[in-house]
Design a protein around this motif. Structure first.
Motif, short mmCIF file in Angstrom:
data_model
loop_
_atom_site.label_atom_id
_atom_site.label_comp_id
_atom_site.label_asym_id
_atom_site.label_seq_id
_atom_site.Cartn_x
_atom_site.Cartn_y
_atom_site.Cartn_z
N SER A 212 16.12 25.47 -18.03
CA SER A 212 15.92 24.04 -18.05
C SER A 212 15.25 23.82 -17.08
O SER A 212 15.71 24.22 -15.98
CB SER A 212 17.22 23.60 -18.81
N GLU A 215 13.90 15.92 -15.71
CA GLU A 215 12.30 15.43 -16.13
C GLU A 215 12.50 14.83 -14.66
O GLU A 215 13.65 14.42 -14.23
CB GLU A 215 12.63 14.44 -17.20
N TYR A 270 10.74 13.64 -19.92
CA TYR A 270 11.44 14.03 -21.33
C TYR A 270 10.73 13.27 -22.28
O TYR A 270 11.04 13.44 -23.75
CB TYR A 270 13.15 13.59 -21.04
N LYS A 274 9.72 17.62 -24.61
CA LYS A 274 10.87 17.46 -24.71
C LYS A 274 11.22 18.94 -24.72
O LYS A 274 12.85 19.44 -24.09
CB LYS A 274 12.19 17.43 -25.91
N ASP A 297 14.01 23.48 -21.81
CA ASP A 297 14.11 23.02 -22.72
C ASP A 297 14.43 21.65 -21.01
O ASP A 297 14.92 22.05 -20.10
CB ASP A 297 15.96 22.34 -22.84
N VAL A 298 13.79 20.42 -21.19
CA VAL A 298 13.47 19.12 -20.44
C VAL A 298 15.31 18.26 -20.21
O VAL A 298 15.75 18.40 -21.66
CB VAL A 298 12.59 18.00 -20.82
N ASP A 300 16.85 15.04 -19.64
CA ASP A 300 16.97 13.54 -20.32
C ASP A 300 17.90 13.35 -18.85
O ASP A 300 18.51 13.47 -18.54
CB ASP A 300 17.16 13.02 -21.68
N ASP A 336 14.85 6.43 -23.86
CA ASP A 336 15.85 7.97 -23.35
C ASP A 336 16.42 8.56 -24.65
O ASP A 336 16.22 7.73 -25.91
CB ASP A 336 16.54 7.35 -21.74
#
Length: 767
Positions: A212, A215, A270, A274, A297-298, A300, A336
């Motif tokens: 991950s 962002e 993000y 995503k 995985d981004v 948020d 968001d």
């Protein structure tokens, strides 16, 4: 579909009349400002507004749709519409490269797999990539594997050994077919270079790597590191490459070919991406390869403030709007996710409004209590949207709302009642006073007009006395007032606003006429006659302070203008009489003596207290005597100041002529009848010609006024001109009776009758 193509009939689906779309100002709103679907208000049809590319809009997502909101005004309504985008086979499969040149060792074992770059077909469903074919198949056959995400991994599998000495190059054709109708395809040339030796391919430590990244992560941040091993001695020569990387992946990430480290090289957002899935290929120097996948995985970050969009807003609302009236429809969004996208919407406290949630991300601004424009004519409503991030982000929108006026206030006068004073004899159109009324409303509802309420005053319309300016409230006198006729009066003025229906209020005005000294005093007593002599009798035995008479006067003015004072202007003997300053009583100031003249003439001035003062003059004759005969003898010589009116000259001459004629006739008749009686009558006439007028006192005057009359008994003979008179008891209040008795004369052989003569004296009667 082409622009303008029919999509659906929203009017029919919602059960609305087409005219509702026009009257309600129906419009389409999309959150991202891209409008693919338009609304034809004339017939209620939804039509294609812009060219739709499903692949650009939804990418690899098979279920594709666009959502938008249809908003109506008057009244405000909101409908959400979702249009599904159906895919068509408008894209052919595309290989990343038009030519592939893999290097394969001649030592490659049977069953060795060689990964090929897959073709890309942006269509979905049956229209996307369905199968591959490989020609020729002398040494290789095709192996297609379906991954969990639905993509296909294409591999060549060696089923016949290679011999570099026999053939260094092998040319193959890989064809990709989709499932659309008509079917589309793509080909790629595979030129295999046969290498000598290296019979072991690299192998990744993991087939899939999962990591991950936050962002907005700084550039050069290491996301992950992949690693592959080769059983050959030259395994250190393994190189790492992104396999079939998209433009977004290439712009955001890089891989070190030697170490396998994956780093951030761009700005990760993000809200745009995503998750990333990246295929990494490991290749040794002999051309053997292996493939793995990196899933990133981004995470948020709360980096987006809530966005407030005013969908519909009424900039003015009536002050009689019922609680719950919708003022505005508000859309609030936050790009968001998670708690960062949870929005709380609020407005200022202590305001007659509240904000309530309706559909998802929609709020209605409504009235909570009654409005009053007179208290607050305008509101600046601050709408605040706060997300749930840490720290939270917020945005504000200010709505300026004006409260329109309703005619709910009647004009109010500045005073509960008005009192005004105006001097009598005023000029016409004199300003009496100004009334003022205020109306708390606004505009035409606050424009006040003034009217007189109809009424009568002394039998005449009130408008004949008073007028009012309907705009300024100035009240004017229409005529000159006379205090002696009208001292005060009340009237009502109505103030009426310009609302519909109009409201009004009344006020009472008390107009008081102020007296002016415009009337001179009037003498009621003693009565002044044109040619008669009025005499007051003062006996010589009168004491000091003896009441001779009383001057009675009145002034029809009021107040100090009617305060009268009496002054003795002229007198035959000023030392004998004085007049009371306030009551007008004429009294003796000393004892009467024999030296005092019988005839006394007094001139009294009656003056009021006005500014300037006015006055009246009265002349009074006074006889100082003890007996009536003395008075008669003295009064024959009185000189009267007579003023004749020129208009009476004719009547006086005529009366004299008639009297003369009657006198001559009477004389002739009397001479012929009786000479003796004629002489007696003539004698009597001479003695009575100078009789004074006995004063008549009015019966009702203030205390101190002479209210007595007397009876006199007069005895006279034919030989005497002077007669004796004596006082007897009072007879009446308004009648003076004198009895004169003629003496009896003895003559030879003849008896004379004794005649009784009763004489009644009344005012103004001259003997």
């Amino acid at each position: 579909m082409s622009v303008g193509s029919f999509v659906g009939n929203i009017a029919s689906d919602l059960g609305l009349e087409p005219k509702r779309l026009i009257s309600g100002k129906a419009r389409v709103f999309t959150s991202d400002s891209s409008e693919y679907i338009g609304l034809d208000k004339e017939n209620g049809h939804l039509v294609v507004k812009n060219k739709i590319d499903r692949e650009e809009l939804c990418g690899e997502i098979s279920a594709c749709s666009v959502s938008f909101d249809v908003i109506f005004d008057n009244p405000m309504e909101l409908y959400r519409v979702t249009v599904d985008i159906q895919d068509i086979n408008d894209n052919s499969p595309v290989f990343p490269k038009s030519k592939i040149e893999p290097e394969i060792s001649e030592l490659a074992v049977l069953g060795a797999r060689f990964h090929l770059e897959s073709a890309i077909d942006p269509d979905v469903g049956v229209n996307t990539l369905q199968k591959y074919t490989l020609q020729p198949t002398d040494h290789f056959k095709l192996n297609v594997q379906n991954s969990e995400d639905g993509s296909k991994n294409v591999e060549m599998v060696l089923h016949s050994p290679l011999d570099r000495e026999k053939k260094k190059h092998h040319n193959l054709v890989l064809t990709a077919f989709d499932g659309g109708k008509p079917q589309r395809s793509a080909t790629v040339q595979i030129n295999i270079i046969v290498l000598d030796g290296n019979d072991n391919a690299p192998v990744f430590s993991q087939s899939s790597y999962k990591t991950s990244v936050v962002e907005n992560a700084p550039k050069s941040t290491i996301v992950t590191k992949v690693s592959a091993t080769d059983a050959d001695e030259s395994s250190h020569g393994i190189q790492y490459y992104f396999e079939h990387a998209t433009s977004a992946v290439k712009a955001l990430f890089s891989i070190d070919a030697d170490s396998g480290e994956v780093k951030v090289i761009g700005d990760i957002d993000y809200e745009k991406h995503k998750q990333f899935k990246i295929k990494v290929k490991a290749k040794d120097h002999g051309g053997l390869t292996d493939l793995c996948e990196i899933i990133i995985d981004v995470i948020d970050v709360n980096d987006n403030t809530p966005k407030i969009t005013i969908m519909s807003f009424s900039s003015a609302v009536s002050e009689d709007a019922a609680p719950g009236t919708v003022i505005a429809i508000i859309n609030v969004q936050d790009l968001d996710s998670g708690d960062n996208s949870k929005i709380t919407c609020s407005i200022d406290l202590n305001s007659p409004f509240k904000i309530v949630s309706s559909l998802t991300n929609y709020y209605n601004l409504v009235t909570e209590s009654e409005l009053n424009r007179e208290q607050t004519a305008e509101y600046n409503i601050t709408i605040t949207a706060v997300d749930g991030g840490n720290p939270p982000l917020s945005s504000k929108e200010i709505l300026n709302l004006k409260i329109s006026d309703v005619n709910d206030h009647a004009p109010q006068f500045e005073q509960e009642s008005y009192k005004a004073f105006i001097a009598e004899n005023n000029p016409q159109s004199t300003t009496i006073l100004t009334v003022k009324a205020e109306d708390m409303d606004w505009g035409p509802n606050a424009k006040v007009s003034y009217f007189l309420i109809d009424g009568d005053l002394n039998g005449a319309p009130l408008a004949s006395y008073i007028s009012i300016n309907s705009e300024t409230g100035v009240i004017y006198a229409e005529k000159s007032f006379d205090y002696e006729q009208l001292k005060s009066f009340k009237m009502q003025v109505k103030a009426q606003d310009g609302g519909s229906p109009p409201l009004s209020n009344n006020v009472t005005l008390n107009i008081i006429i102020q007296d002016q000294n415009d009337n001179a005093p009037q003498v009621l007593y003693p009565v002044q006659t044109g040619g008669s002599v009025v005499a007051e009798i003062v006996p010589r035995a009168a004491d000091v302070g003896y009441l001779v008479t009383k001057v009675v006067a009145v002034d029809v003015d009021s107040g100090q203008n009617a305060w009268l004072s009496y002054k003795l202007q002229k007198a035959t003997d000023r030392a004998l009489f004085e007049v009371g300053l306030q009551n007008g009583e004429i009294r003796t100031v000393r004892q009467v003596t024999d030296k005092d003249a019988v005839k006394q003439k007094l001139t009294v001035v009656v003056e009021d207290n006005g500014q300037p003062s006015r006055s009246a003059v009265v002349s009074i004759n006074v006889a100082v005597a003890d007996s009536f005969p003395e008075v008669l003898s003295e009064f024959t010589d009185f000189t009267h100041e007579k003023q004749y009116n020129d208009n009476l000259t004719f009547y006086l001459v005529l009366a004299l002529a008639v009297v003369s004629l009657l006198f001559i006739v009477s004389v002739i008749s009397i001479i012929s009848v009786k000479i003796y009686r004629w002489r007696q009558n003539k004698l009597f006439y001479k003695s009575g010609a100078n009789l004074p007028v006995i004063p008549y006192y009015p019966p009702v005057y203030a205390d101190g006024t002479l209210q007595h009359v007397y009876n006199y008994e007069m005895c006279g003979t034919t030989d005497s001109r002077m007669s004796d008179m004596k006082f007897v008891r009072p007879y009446s209040q308004n009648t003076l009776v004198s009895q004169s008795r003629l003496g009896t004369v003895q003559r030879e052989k003849k008896e004379q009758e004794v005649d009784d003569l009763t004489l009644e004296v009344r005012p103004g009667l001259m003997f």
